[in-house]
Design a protein around this motif. Structure first.
Motif, PDB file in Angstrom:
ATOM      1  N   LYS A 169       0.813  -1.214   0.000  1.00  0.00           N
ATOM      2  CA  LYS A 169       0.000   0.000   0.000  1.00  0.00           C
ATOM      3  C   LYS A 169       0.852   1.271   0.000  1.00  0.00           C
ATOM      4  O   LYS A 169       0.370   2.339   0.351  1.00  0.00           O
ATOM      5  CB  LYS A 169      -0.944   0.004   1.204  1.00  0.00           C
ATOM      6  N   VAL A 214       0.926   3.041  -5.478  1.00  0.00           N
ATOM      7  CA  VAL A 214      -0.444   3.431  -5.848  1.00  0.00           C
ATOM      8  C   VAL A 214      -0.382   4.451  -6.984  1.00  0.00           C
ATOM      9  O   VAL A 214      -1.081   4.327  -8.002  1.00  0.00           O
ATOM     10  CB  VAL A 214      -1.203   4.028  -4.639  1.00  0.00           C
ATOM     11  N   TYR A 270      -7.247   0.408  -7.202  1.00  0.00           N
ATOM     12  CA  TYR A 270      -6.126  -0.167  -6.447  1.00  0.00           C
ATOM     13  C   TYR A 270      -6.693  -0.778  -5.186  1.00  0.00           C
ATOM     14  O   TYR A 270      -7.255  -0.090  -4.337  1.00  0.00           O
ATOM     15  CB  TYR A 270      -5.129   0.943  -6.093  1.00  0.00           C
ATOM     16  N   LEU A 319      -6.191  -3.929  -1.998  1.00  0.00           N
ATOM     17  CA  LEU A 319      -5.272  -4.825  -1.302  1.00  0.00           C
ATOM     18  C   LEU A 319      -5.851  -6.235  -1.297  1.00  0.00           C
ATOM     19  O   LEU A 319      -7.070  -6.421  -1.363  1.00  0.00           O
ATOM     20  CB  LEU A 319      -5.048  -4.327   0.128  1.00  0.00           C
ATOM     21  N   SER A 351      -8.912   1.245  -2.443  1.00  0.00           N
ATOM     22  CA  SER A 351      -9.059   0.782  -1.064  1.00  0.00           C
ATOM     23  C   SER A 351      -8.769   1.967  -0.142  1.00  0.00           C
ATOM     24  O   SER A 351      -8.000   2.862  -0.497  1.00  0.00           O
ATOM     25  CB  SER A 351      -8.090  -0.357  -0.767  1.00  0.00           C
ATOM     26  N   GLN A 389      -6.900   2.149   2.400  1.00  0.00           N
ATOM     27  CA  GLN A 389      -5.462   2.235   2.691  1.00  0.00           C
ATOM     28  C   GLN A 389      -4.701   2.876   1.523  1.00  0.00           C
ATOM     29  O   GLN A 389      -3.779   3.659   1.727  1.00  0.00           O
ATOM     30  CB  GLN A 389      -4.876   0.838   2.959  1.00  0.00           C
ATOM     31  N   ALA A 390      -5.101   2.533   0.287  1.00  0.00           N
ATOM     32  CA  ALA A 390      -4.449   3.110  -0.887  1.00  0.00           C
ATOM     33  C   ALA A 390      -4.733   4.601  -0.985  1.00  0.00           C
ATOM     34  O   ALA A 390      -3.849   5.401  -1.300  1.00  0.00           O
ATOM     35  CB  ALA A 390      -4.916   2.398  -2.156  1.00  0.00           C
TER      36      ALA A 390
END
Length: 215
Positions: A92, A97, A108, A110, A133, A135-136
């Protein structure tokens, strides 16, 4: 589960780990509107296979030996612009990314994404809608907010002066080496401190060494 379209969405899997591809192939069977179009174990194979099977959506691993996911995505998007690519990876980092999206990926995700969320992202990609996502998205924000590296705006002459400062020379010695007046060097040093955001020669030298400003 959404209502199946008349034609299922054809999905190609690209991952250098056979177990990951096997798991994703099993996941696709759960959804009536998704269909496995093919599997590739590398970026190079993905480009060749894409030409043969022309999938609707590709689930692309980003970190692979030889040709990485971003390079494969760029090549596929240039040759087959109608094919959408979803990055699906364990990493990540913001730069990954950014590179994936710059290469043409529409999303994108995970690898710990839930089956329903992944299916939703595939459907969204097929419709031309992006999915990131959380996190991305966070990694992208953090990368965008990073301050620029210090010293990028130093002139060539200021870099020469800084290199001599790192060697421990004082203004008079630097002036002698560069064959200019000490007052000119004093002006250069003042500009260097200002551009590096420091208040002393010692700080400037420390920052230059830490940030590898001097080759």
């Amino acid at each position: 589960m959404s209502i199946s379209p008349s034609q299922p969405i054809r999905v190609m899997l690209v991952d250098d780990h056979a177990m990951v591809r096997r798991g994703l192939a099993a996941f696709l069977k759960v959804f009536d509107d998704l269909q496995l179009a093919g599997e590739a174990e590398s970026g190079e194979v993905a480009i060749q296979l894409c030409a043969e099977v022309l999938p609707d959506v590709i689930l692309m691993d980003m970190v692979m030996p030889d040709m990485d996911g971003a390079a494969a995505t760029r090549a596929i998007r240039q040759q087959f612009p109608q094919v959408q690519v979803l990055a699906l990876t364990s990493y990540k980092e913001g730069d990954l990314v950014k590179n994936a999206l710059k290469a043409g990926a529409i999303g994108y995700l995970l690898k710990d994404v839930s089956a329903d969320d992944l299916a939703g992202a595939i459907r969204a990609a097929h419709s031309g809608r992006a999915t990131l996502s959380p996190q991305a998205a966070q990694a992208l924000v953090e990368t965008a907010n990073q301050p620029p590296l210090p010293g990028l705006d130093l002139t060539e002459r200021e870099r020469e002066v800084l290199a001599l400062m790192v060697e421990g020379l004082n203004n008079t010695q630097i002036a002698g080496k560069l064959m200019v007046s000490p007052s000119t060097i004093k002006s250069h040093v003042s500009n260097i401190l200002s551009k590096l955001g420091v208040t002393s020669r010692t700080e400037a030298v420390t920052l230059a060494l830490r940030s590898r400003l001097i080759p």
